[in-house]
Scaffold this active site. Structure first.
Site, PDB file in Angstrom:
ATOM      1  N   CYS A  49       0.832  -1.203   0.000  1.00 26.11           N
ATOM      2  CA  CYS A  49       0.000   0.000   0.000  1.00 26.11           C
ATOM      3  C   CYS A  49       0.872   1.261   0.000  1.00 26.11           C
ATOM      4  O   CYS A  49       1.484   1.564  -1.027  1.00 26.11           O
ATOM      5  CB  CYS A  49      -0.993  -0.043   1.147  1.00 26.11           C
ATOM      6  N   HIS A 102      -3.653  -5.332   0.487  1.00 28.36           N
ATOM      7  CA  HIS A 102      -3.117  -5.727   1.793  1.00 28.36           C
ATOM      8  C   HIS A 102      -3.091  -7.240   1.935  1.00 28.36           C
ATOM      9  O   HIS A 102      -4.046  -7.844   2.412  1.00 28.36           O
ATOM     10  CB  HIS A 102      -3.941  -5.091   2.915  1.00 28.36           C
ATOM     11  N   GLU A 116      -1.398  -8.909   4.014  1.00 29.33           N
ATOM     12  CA  GLU A 116      -1.236  -9.302   5.418  1.00 29.33           C
ATOM     13  C   GLU A 116      -2.580  -9.518   6.106  1.00 29.33           C
ATOM     14  O   GLU A 116      -2.664 -10.127   7.173  1.00 29.33           O
ATOM     15  CB  GLU A 116      -0.419  -8.242   6.157  1.00 29.33           C
TER      16      GLU A 116
HETATM   17  N1  LIG Z   1      -2.179   6.864   2.704  1.00 29.44           N
HETATM   18  C1  LIG Z   1      -1.943   6.220   1.435  1.00 29.44           C
HETATM   19  C2  LIG Z   1      -1.612   4.748   1.650  1.00 29.44           C
HETATM   20  C3  LIG Z   1      -2.812   4.005   2.133  1.00 29.44           C
HETATM   21  C4  LIG Z   1      -2.495   2.834   3.029  1.00 29.44           C
HETATM   22  O1  LIG Z   1      -1.362   2.433   3.249  1.00 29.44           O
HETATM   23  N2  LIG Z   1      -3.571   2.303   3.604  1.00 29.44           N
HETATM   24  C5  LIG Z   1      -3.457   1.358   4.645  1.00 29.44           C
HETATM   25  C6  LIG Z   1      -4.226   1.880   5.843  1.00 29.44           C
HETATM   26  C7  LIG Z   1      -4.352   0.832   6.912  1.00 29.44           C
HETATM   27  C8  LIG Z   1      -3.002   0.577   7.546  1.00 29.44           C
HETATM   28  O2  LIG Z   1      -2.540   1.428   8.306  1.00 29.44           O
HETATM   29  O3  LIG Z   1      -2.413  -0.459   7.239  1.00 29.44           O
HETATM   30  C9  LIG Z   1      -3.146   6.340   0.515  1.00 29.44           C
HETATM   31  O4  LIG Z   1      -4.209   6.756   0.998  1.00 29.44           O
HETATM   32  O5  LIG Z   1      -3.016   6.001  -0.672  1.00 29.44           O
END
Ligand SMILES: N[C@@H](CCC(=O)NCCCC(=O)O)C(=O)O
Length: 256
Positions: free
Chosen positions: A114, A222, A224
């Site tokens: 992400c 994700h 994980e």
């Molecule tokens: N902020 C960026 C990346 C989004 C992201 O990593 N989401 C995961 C949120 C949940 C977590 O903390 O694992 C975007 O908005 O593109």
């Protein structure tokens, strides 16, 4: 000689939490650390580590996992202006902008999730859409606000894989359903990155570092999340874990 556990560096986030100490805190979502532990790897943090520490710290680990985070990569890193609504983490940005190319050059297994995918892309000279949902022709890739985690991390859209890619191998086919919790997204690909997974709207959601000496992938979804129940996610993580174990054997001798 006892077997060593491969060490995986998870660059943490930084938050000002409303706790007794008004200072900043180094934070990491347990979900990522738990997944790393479940793979037989040992997550490590290097609190206060900055770009200048990468040369000393990277040789100590067998992999780097760039986690997700609600914070956005600061737009100044890809020649744009930050949005007033951005939650930023400049310390994490400064570290990962140096860590990504160093890990690729060193042949240290690297997996971006992400925000981690976005960091790989920007660190290698690419750019991001800052609000994918306002772009003509692109979907809204954000998670539904105010919903429980099970809903937020539920599968949301398909991704289609490049023929012959490792993603196809891990998924057991040419496409898969994935979760989607992001507002930013890849606009211009960074140098040496190959697009190997695409969302239905054409957004690049999976990349591979061309010619990488070790595992070097990034995904917008994700894996994980409930990976034990999702063979595609599990095989992806196991491939990363295997690469870390191989790195550990080269670095330390017998490894778990
Ligand atoms: N902020 C960026 C990346 C989004 C992201 O990593 N989401 C995961 C949120 C949940 C977590 O903390 O694992 C975007 O908005 O593109």
């Amino acid at each position: 000689m006892s077997a060593h556990k491969p060490l995986v560096w998870l660059p943490a986030c930084h938050r000002n939490l409303d706790l007794c100490d008004p200072g900043g805190y180094t934070v990491l979502a347990d979900r990522y650390a738990a997944a790393v532990c479940g793979l037989g790897l040992q997550p490590v943090l290097f609190p206060m580590a900055g770009a200048a520490d990468v040369a000393d710290l990277l040789p100590l680990v067998d992999g780097v996992l760039l986690t997700g985070s609600p914070s956005n990569v600061e737009a100044s890193h890809f020649g744009a202006s930050a949005l007033a609504s951005d939650l930023l983490d400049p310390r994490r940005d400064r570290l990962t902008m140096a860590l990504v190319p160093a890990a690729v050059a060193a042949g240290t297994p690297l997996f971006g999730v992400c925000r981690g995918l976005q960091e790989m892309n920007v660190a290698l000279g690419g750019s991001l859409y800052q609000q994918v949902h306002v772009e003509t022709g692109l979907l809204d890739h954000r998670e539904p606000e105010g919903e429980p985690e099970e809903v937020q991390f539920a599968v949301r859209h398909e991704v289609i894989f490049k023929s012959g890619s490792a993603f196809m191998e891990w998924a057991g086919g040419e496409r898969a359903m994935v979760n989607s919790l992001h507002g930013q997204g890849i606009k211009r690909l960074g140098q040496g990155l190959m697009a190997e997974a695409m969302a239905p709207d054409g957004l690049v959601e999976g990349v591979h570092v061309e010619g990488a000496r070790a595992f070097a992938y990034g995904v917008q979804w994700h894996p994980e999340w409930r990976h034990e129940q999702t063979p595609f996610y599990q095989r992806t993580l196991q491939a990363f874990a295997q690469a870390c174990a191989e790195h550990c054997r080269r670095r330390m001798g017998p490894c778990a």
